[in-house]
Scaffold this motif. Structure first.
Motif, short mmCIF file in Angstrom:
data_model
loop_
_atom_site.label_atom_id
_atom_site.label_comp_id
_atom_site.label_asym_id
_atom_site.label_seq_id
_atom_site.Cartn_x
_atom_site.Cartn_y
_atom_site.Cartn_z
N ASP A 42 34.35 -17.29 -18.18
CA ASP A 42 35.32 -16.25 -17.79
C ASP A 42 34.58 -15.02 -17.25
O ASP A 42 35.22 -14.05 -16.83
CB ASP A 42 36.27 -15.90 -18.94
N GLY A 45 35.56 -13.23 -14.01
CA GLY A 45 36.41 -12.04 -13.89
C GLY A 45 35.63 -10.86 -13.34
O GLY A 45 36.09 -10.17 -12.43
N THR A 54 36.33 -9.26 -19.15
CA THR A 54 36.86 -10.63 -19.09
C THR A 54 38.27 -10.71 -19.68
O THR A 54 38.93 -11.74 -19.55
CB THR A 54 35.94 -11.62 -19.84
N ARG A 55 38.70 -9.62 -20.32
CA ARG A 55 40.05 -9.62 -20.92
C ARG A 55 41.15 -9.79 -19.88
O ARG A 55 42.26 -10.20 -20.19
CB ARG A 55 40.29 -8.31 -21.69
N VAL A 57 41.06 -11.86 -17.33
CA VAL A 57 41.06 -13.19 -16.72
C VAL A 57 42.26 -14.02 -17.23
O VAL A 57 42.54 -14.05 -18.42
CB VAL A 57 39.74 -13.94 -17.03
N ARG A 58 42.96 -14.66 -16.29
CA ARG A 58 44.14 -15.44 -16.66
C ARG A 58 43.82 -16.94 -16.69
O ARG A 58 42.91 -17.41 -16.01
CB ARG A 58 45.29 -15.17 -15.69
N MET A 62 41.30 -19.62 -14.37
CA MET A 62 40.27 -20.50 -14.98
C MET A 62 40.53 -21.95 -14.56
O MET A 62 39.60 -22.70 -14.26
CB MET A 62 40.30 -20.39 -16.50
N ASP A 81 35.70 -21.99 -20.33
CA ASP A 81 36.05 -20.89 -21.23
C ASP A 81 37.56 -20.78 -21.38
O ASP A 81 38.29 -20.76 -20.37
CB ASP A 81 35.55 -19.55 -20.65
N PRO A 83 40.34 -18.26 -21.76
CA PRO A 83 40.37 -16.81 -21.60
C PRO A 83 41.06 -16.08 -22.76
O PRO A 83 41.75 -16.69 -23.57
CB PRO A 83 41.11 -16.60 -20.29
N HIS A 84 40.82 -14.77 -22.79
CA HIS A 84 41.41 -13.88 -23.80
C HIS A 84 42.92 -14.07 -23.87
O HIS A 84 43.58 -14.28 -22.84
CB HIS A 84 41.08 -12.44 -23.36
N GLN A 140 35.08 -10.79 -24.84
CA GLN A 140 36.55 -10.72 -24.84
C GLN A 140 37.10 -9.70 -25.83
O GLN A 140 38.21 -9.21 -25.66
CB GLN A 140 37.14 -12.10 -25.16
#
Ligand code: KIV
Length: 257
Positions: A42, A45, A54-55, A57-58, A62, A81, A83-84, A140
């Protein structure tokens, strides 16, 4: 467990694990010849989209990048990964991990955290989804980006978390920005491989963000060794192209129909 994952675990104490990130097919094709693990991180991002963290990133992003990477990965173990905010509870994690695995045909997913996400990891493993752990600096959720392992409490927590992750069934753990002696201790105390980034040569393997390794990212990190100055090469190519177009040296007859 999948053959590729068993082979990766078997490398512990025998040979170092080589790992890099990839976000697209062409890069993955190159890395696949040399890497044991290719991670769709991630980190894309910040590297590709200039997000602050990286928070942002959707899941869809990904998945799209992973589909591209999958086309270039034939031999390596491919990890994606999560994501968050896609694994806040076991049910949400399972739905999203299943979506990643089925749409991208990846071999495994990676989640950040220790004790806090233990039930989530157990749920994925119970449903036959291979999980890679991630301890130390956790981009994250961490507020500050400092290396880990200075304080005794922090050291104990990371070691305990690594043991918990192992007992929950992860097949390997990324250690990010972990102090040298702590990385050594964690690596010694668990039976699954540790893969370090900024975590010394005491880990069972290493991972870097590919764009950092080739010098495409202009930011410098202490833990990165740049193996090429690709920006310089790219600038040279683009300036030659611009010169040729302006001086009408490109395209020639042989480039035309
Ligand atoms: O997102 C990423 O690229 C990662 C690596 C730095 C381990 O998690």
């Amino acid at each position: 467990m999948k053959k590729k994952i068993l082979e990766l675990i078997d490398k512990k104490n025998k040979s170092k694990i080589v790992s890099l990130t990839a976000y697209s097919k062409n890069i993955a094709t190159i890395l696949d010849n040399f890497c044991d693990v290719i991670l769709v991180g991630d980190s894309l991002g910040s590297v590709l989209y200039n997000y602050k963290s990286t928070r942002e990133v959707r899941l869809d992003a990904m998945i799209e990048h992973s589909k591209s990477v999958r086309m270039g990965v034939k031999k390596s173990l491919m990890v994606v990964d999560m994501p968050h905010n896609t694994y806040r509870n076991p049910k949400e994690a399972l739905n999203n991990a299943k979506k990643i695995m089925s749409e991208t045909k990846s071999d495994a997913v990676k989640l950040e955290g220790g004790k806090k996400i233990l039930q989530i990891i157990k749920m994925l493993v119970k449903n036959k989804i291979p999980v890679m752990g991630h301890l130390g600096l956790l981009p994250q959720t961490d507020k500050t980006f400092k290396f880990k392992g200075k304080k005794i409490s922090e050291r104990n927590k990371i070691l305990k978390d690594a043991q918990l992750l192992q007992s929950a069934g992860v097949f390997s753990i990324v250690l990010e920005c972990v102090e040298t002696s702590l990385a050594k201790l964690v690596t010694k105390k668990i039976n699954i491989p540790t893969i370090g980034i900024g975590a010394s040569n005491n880990c069972d393997g290493q991972i870097l963000v590919f764009d950092d390794l080739i010098g495409l990212n202009s930011i410098d990190f202490r833990f990165v060794k740049k193996y090429s100055n690709i920006r310089k090469e790219m600038k040279k190519a683009v300036s030659s192209y611009a010169r040729d177009v302006r001086s009408k040296k490109f395209p020639l007859k042989k480039h035309s129909y």
